[in-house]
Design an enzyme around this catalytic site. Structure first.
Site, PDB file in Angstrom:
ATOM      1  CD  GLU A  24      -1.938   1.408   3.009  1.00  0.00           C
ATOM      2  OE1 GLU A  24      -1.134   1.981   3.779  1.00  0.00           O
ATOM      3  OE2 GLU A  24      -3.001   0.915   3.392  1.00  0.00           O
ATOM      4  CG  ASP A  63      -4.331  -1.665  -0.523  1.00  0.00           C
ATOM      5  OD1 ASP A  63      -3.606  -2.669  -0.684  1.00  0.00           O
ATOM      6  OD2 ASP A  63      -4.462  -1.100   0.586  1.00  0.00           O
TER       7      ASP A  63
END
Length: 438
Positions: A90, A150
């Site tokens: 991330e 993500d």
């Protein structure tokens, strides 16, 4: 002959210099969709400078050299509660989005971007090695075995930004690298039955988790760019499913607040908020440290692409949050149940909850005073020690958007566009603003 050699050397030098020069330097001053507002309690020059000032602090604190020369990572463990962990995918993805957007102001942006991508590549997932292993520790050693969606989404989007910013004829073919990751995400992080994003490549065939999704991964502007990069309508279907799930949550579970839960289960059937302790905490079905990002992603899709669905969803959230805080952003709590009631221990300020509401406020001129209040609140937090990597990095990304300096491969700053890009519509819609029925 000597003259020819000198001429060739000069031409190579010019080509190399041009390859390093960003086409869309910060500040970009992107033309946003009709109806978008920005903070108007500061001049544009002041907004730009405030972004630069915070970027300097953010870069100094979080961009770190890796164990191999030329590699960089984004340090994420300033809360000190994850042992020897130093970064996650991330964080790498966030860095790969921020650095191309700040190129021009930061003359080292390309160096950092290439170093972050090198880190991404050298820490592969054991499930799909084109994707990144989700966490590393001291010594630059991977801890986990698999990928988180993500980080992969942001990394692919960042590579598309880099292709537009610096071109793909240098040491790294950014466009091809982006396509490789986009196709790997489709292969291992999309639940084909529902066209929904999964939690990671580890969940792809997992009986319990394969129909679960994390709404903070609904990066609508990324999905539009993926569709265009690989010419695959799968990404149109994924985009539309993201909006459908948001609508399902708002219509059936958060009619008053419009808030979206951290996790949704039952995609492809009867979607609903995840139960407590589904994956991370007792608040997995609440508006907490994952879905605090959902107003940001909704707002960003509106300002770049003008999608009415983003405005409808944002308006619902904006109406409630302004009402519950009395228009004072300092009263934004750090997490809520979907009905708007408090979560135990949420009575403190956190930039990861505050800044995203600023982006969602941009969709409606009625929110001008509220947006101004949020901007003033956000820039007033000058000590990075008050928040952690998560809040400070979300603040960085949201400031870029709120200041009018966000752009995407399908929405380039007009002032720097080539004539061909303007002619083909590459700046913005490209024939790909879907209607609510798409």
């Amino acid at each position: 002959m000597k003259k020819i050699v000198h001429t060739l050397v000069a031409l190579l030098f010019i080509f190399s210099a041009n390859a390093q020069t960003p086409k869309y330097p910060f500040p970009a001053h992107t033309v946003y969709a009709n109806g978008t507002i920005k903070p108007n309690n500061y001049t544009q020059k002041q907004l730009d400078q405030q972004v630069k000032n915070f970027y300097d602090k953010w870069k100094t604190r979080y961009i770190k050299a890796g164990c191999v020369a030329g590699q960089y990572y984004i340090w994420y463990n300033d809360n000190g509660d994850n042992g020897n962990a130093i970064t996650v995918s991330e964080a790498i993805g966030y860095g790969m989005v921020i650095t191309p957007l700040m190129a021009g102001y930061d003359t080292s942006a390309k160096k950092y971007f290439d170093g972050l991508y090198a880190w991404y590549k050298t820490h592969p997932s054991n499930v799909n090695p084109t994707l990144m292993n989700w966490q590393q520790k001291t010594g630059c050693i991977s801890i986990g075995n698999d990928a988180a969606t993500d980080g992969d989404l942001d990394a692919a989007f960042g590579l598309l930004l880099a292709d537009k910013q610096w071109g793909s004829n240098g040491a790294v073919n950014y466009l091809q690298a982006a396509k490789d990751i986009i196709n790997a995400i489709k292969q291992s992080e999309v639940y084909a039955i529902a066209s929904s994003l999964q939690l990671g490549d580890w969940a792809h065939t997992d009986r319990k988790y394969k129909n679960g999704t994390r709404p903070s991964d609904f990066m609508y502007d990324h999905l539009r760019c993926f569709k265009n990069a690989v010419n695959d309508t799968t990404w149109t279907s994924v985009l539309n499913e993201c909006y459908k799930l948001v609508n399902d949550m708002q219509q059936n579970f958060s009619q008053i607040t419009g808030l979206i839960p951290d996790f949704i289960i039952g995609t492809g059937g009867s979607p609903q908020p995840a139960p407590a302790n589904y994956l991370e905490s007792a608040n997995d079905g609440a508006y907490y440290y994952n879905s605090c990002r959902t107003p940001w992603h909704l707002g960003c899709d509106f300002v770049l692409n003008g999608d009415s669905r983003a405005k409808v969803a944002s308006d619902k959230i904006n109406t409630w949050i302004q009402s519950t805080t009395g228009g004072n952003s300092h009263k934004i709590k750090s997490g809520y149940k979907l009905d708007g009631s408090n979560i135990n221990g949420n009575n403190y300020e956190d930039l990861s909850f505050i800044a995203p509401f600023g982006v969602s406020a941009m969709v409606n001129s009625n929110n001008q005073a509220w947006l101004n209040d949020i901007w003033t609140n956000v820039i007033g937090v000058t000590n990075l020690n008050r928040d952690t990597y998560f809040g400070n990095t979300i603040k960085m990304l949201c400031m870029i958007i709120m200041s009018g300096n966000m752009w995407a491969p399908n929405h380039l700053p007009v002032m720097n566009q080539s004539a061909q890009e303007q002619k083909t519509g590459d700046r913005n819609l490209m024939g790909f603003i879907p209607s609510a029925s798409e």
